[in-house]
Scaffold this active site. Structure first.
Site, PDB file in Angstrom:
ATOM      1  N   GLU A 236      -3.448  17.069  -0.076  1.00  0.00           N
ATOM      2  CA  GLU A 236      -2.174  16.397  -0.038  1.00  0.00           C
ATOM      3  C   GLU A 236      -2.096  15.109  -1.562  1.00  0.00           C
ATOM      4  O   GLU A 236      -2.183  14.723  -1.178  1.00  0.00           O
ATOM      5  CB  GLU A 236      -2.038  15.633   1.589  1.00  0.00           C
ATOM      6  CG  GLU A 236      -0.094  15.680   1.375  1.00  0.00           C
ATOM      7  CD  GLU A 236       0.201  14.599   2.456  1.00  0.00           C
ATOM      8  OE1 GLU A 236       1.601  14.837   2.325  1.00  0.00           O
ATOM      9  OE2 GLU A 236       0.037  14.187   3.127  1.00  0.00           O
TER      10      GLU A 236
ATOM     11  N   CYS B 121       4.575   9.685  -2.070  1.00  0.00           N
ATOM     12  CA  CYS B 121       3.608  10.594  -3.077  1.00  0.00           C
ATOM     13  C   CYS B 121       5.306  11.827  -3.258  1.00  0.00           C
ATOM     14  O   CYS B 121       5.108  12.331  -3.710  1.00  0.00           O
ATOM     15  CB  CYS B 121       2.944  11.339  -2.525  1.00  0.00           C
ATOM     16  SG  CYS B 121       3.258  11.838  -0.818  1.00  0.00           S
TER      17      CYS B 121
END
Length: 423
Positions: free
Chosen positions: A304, A364
């Site tokens: 991720e 993110c």
């Protein structure tokens, strides 16, 4: 495609107004380590002093809190002041090997994979109840170690974390295979089994949320875990792991090693007895993790990584609402500086792109690129500037504060360099 690039008034206003709020005073010590002394000046005026005593700073291996094999420890800092909160055991390859051995034995010989799925779910449900019971302590550690506001940690993230654990607890006894139709007198079925020892590496931006996202599904499926925390924010995961054992988790099922990427992280990614690896962090580090996993036992890897999510404002948008949403999309979780360039380019309709450099990297999926239709560009820019200048920066433990400090000196320096450059 013709394009022009200018530094916007917004970035300059933010830079000048933020200079008094964000004052770097120290240096980076060692590759990847946190600064020795830095502060956010607005936050260090009479900072709140947490009354919580930090009790868990050792490595968690085989159900016990232990010192690192080397005896080394590293400081974790209060990002408001640069003061040391505590010293945390610094794990390296030897500690990772001990943790993996404990997880391997717990999987091969221990009760966890052999429990009924219902029994595993009950451990996780009890853990979620304990998270709710200890919200104040966990939120305090999260704010103290990371710099995010206490309000966000206590009222947004902690409720999400216990909900995530309950979600995966509910899945534990609902994972099943299939019976497949076959030609002839054959019985064909598939079954889902735990994969074994799961290595997990989490970042510093959402320490407890990442803990829940990684540990929750792995444990629900009957795996054992070796988790490496981020060196900037090791405290909350250790406290949560203690609660998980209090909920009835057998020894060796969850092992937590605090340490640095080139040592503990690399050892975990390349360990031959780790069956599966999960990593959340930067794209650059993700490539290294993937390479180490491939060169060892070709373990499967879940990555991720970061991104640059676009935010699009069309010409018929409610500009006031778009400004607020764009502000939240970028500034959420301590993203405090941005520099904007303007590029005009032709599509079927004309849009002007804000190339917004996501300086902090604390979310993110932040909306770090904003595309605004030219017909509302000027209005959007002025209102976005005004909203940014209204943002309340200060001690994250105090009510009404929207913005705490950067987690460490490294993102601060990155922001300062970008803000002073002409790019």
């Amino acid at each position: 495609m013709a394009a022009r690039r200018i530094s916007s008034l917004l970035s300059r206003s933010l830079a000048s107004s933020s200079s008094s709020a964000l004052l770097f005073k120290g240096r980076i010590s060692g590759a990847g380590r946190v600064v020795s002394s830095y502060s956010t000046a607005a936050a260090v005026d009479n900072p709140s002093i947490p009354s919580l005593k930090v009790n868990y700073t050792q490595l968690l291996i085989n159900g016990n809190f232990v010192d690192s094999a080397s005896g080394k420890a590293f400081p974790t800092y209060d990002p408001r002041t640069g003061d040391v909160i505590s010293h945390v055991a610094e794990g390296d390859a030897e500690d990772i090997d001990q943790a993996v051995s404990a997880a391997r034995k717990a999987f091969d010989e221990g009760p966890w994979p052999k429990m009924t799925a219902y029994e595993r779910s009950m451990v996780l449900f009890r853990f979620a109840d304990l998270l709710d019971k200890h919200t104040e302590e966990l939120a305090t550690l999260e704010t103290w170690d990371n710099g995010k506001t206490y309000e966000q940690a206590a009222t947004v993230e902690l409720p999400m974390i216990s909900r995530i654990i309950r979600y995966y607890a509910g899945w534990a006894d609902k994972i099943h295979g299939l019976t497949v139709p076959a030609d002839g007198p054959h019985h064909v079925q598939t079954i889902h089994e735990p994969i074994g020892v799961a290595g997990q590496i989490i970042p510093w931006n959402f320490p407890l949320l990442m803990f829940a996202w990684k540990v929750g599904p792995a444990l629900a499926c009957g795996n054992t875990v070796v988790l490496k925390t981020a060196e900037q924010t090791p405290l909350s995961a250790l406290y949560a792991s203690k609660l998980l054992h209090e909920a009835g988790l057998p020894p060796g099922v969850l092992n937590v090693v605090s340490g640095f990427g080139p040592t503990a992280g690399a050892a975990l990614a390349s360990h031959m007895k780790v069956d599966k690896l999960a990593f959340t962090g930067s794209t650059q580090t993700g490539k290294i993790v993937l390479e180490l996993a491939a060169k060892s036992n070709l373990k499967p890897v879940t990555l991720e990584l970061g991104g640059k999510s676009p935010f699009i404002v069309c010409r018929d948008a409610d500009v006031d609402k778009a400004v607020e949403l764009a502000h939240f999309a970028l500034f959420f979780n301590q993203v405090c500086l941005r520099k904007i360039h303007q590029c005009q380019f032709q599509y079927q309709d004309s849009f002007i792109e804000f190339v917004i450099n996501h300086l902090q990297g604390q979310c993110c999926c932040a909306g770090s690129r904003t595309y605004v239709h030219e017909s509302v560009y000027d209005e959007f820019l002025e209102k976005a500037k005004a909203r940014a200048l209204q943002r309340s920066v200060g001690d994250p433990f105090k009510a009404g504060i929207e913005q705490g400090p950067q987690v460490s000196g490294q993102p601060f320096l990155h922001a300062a360099v970008l803000m002073s450059s002409d790019f």
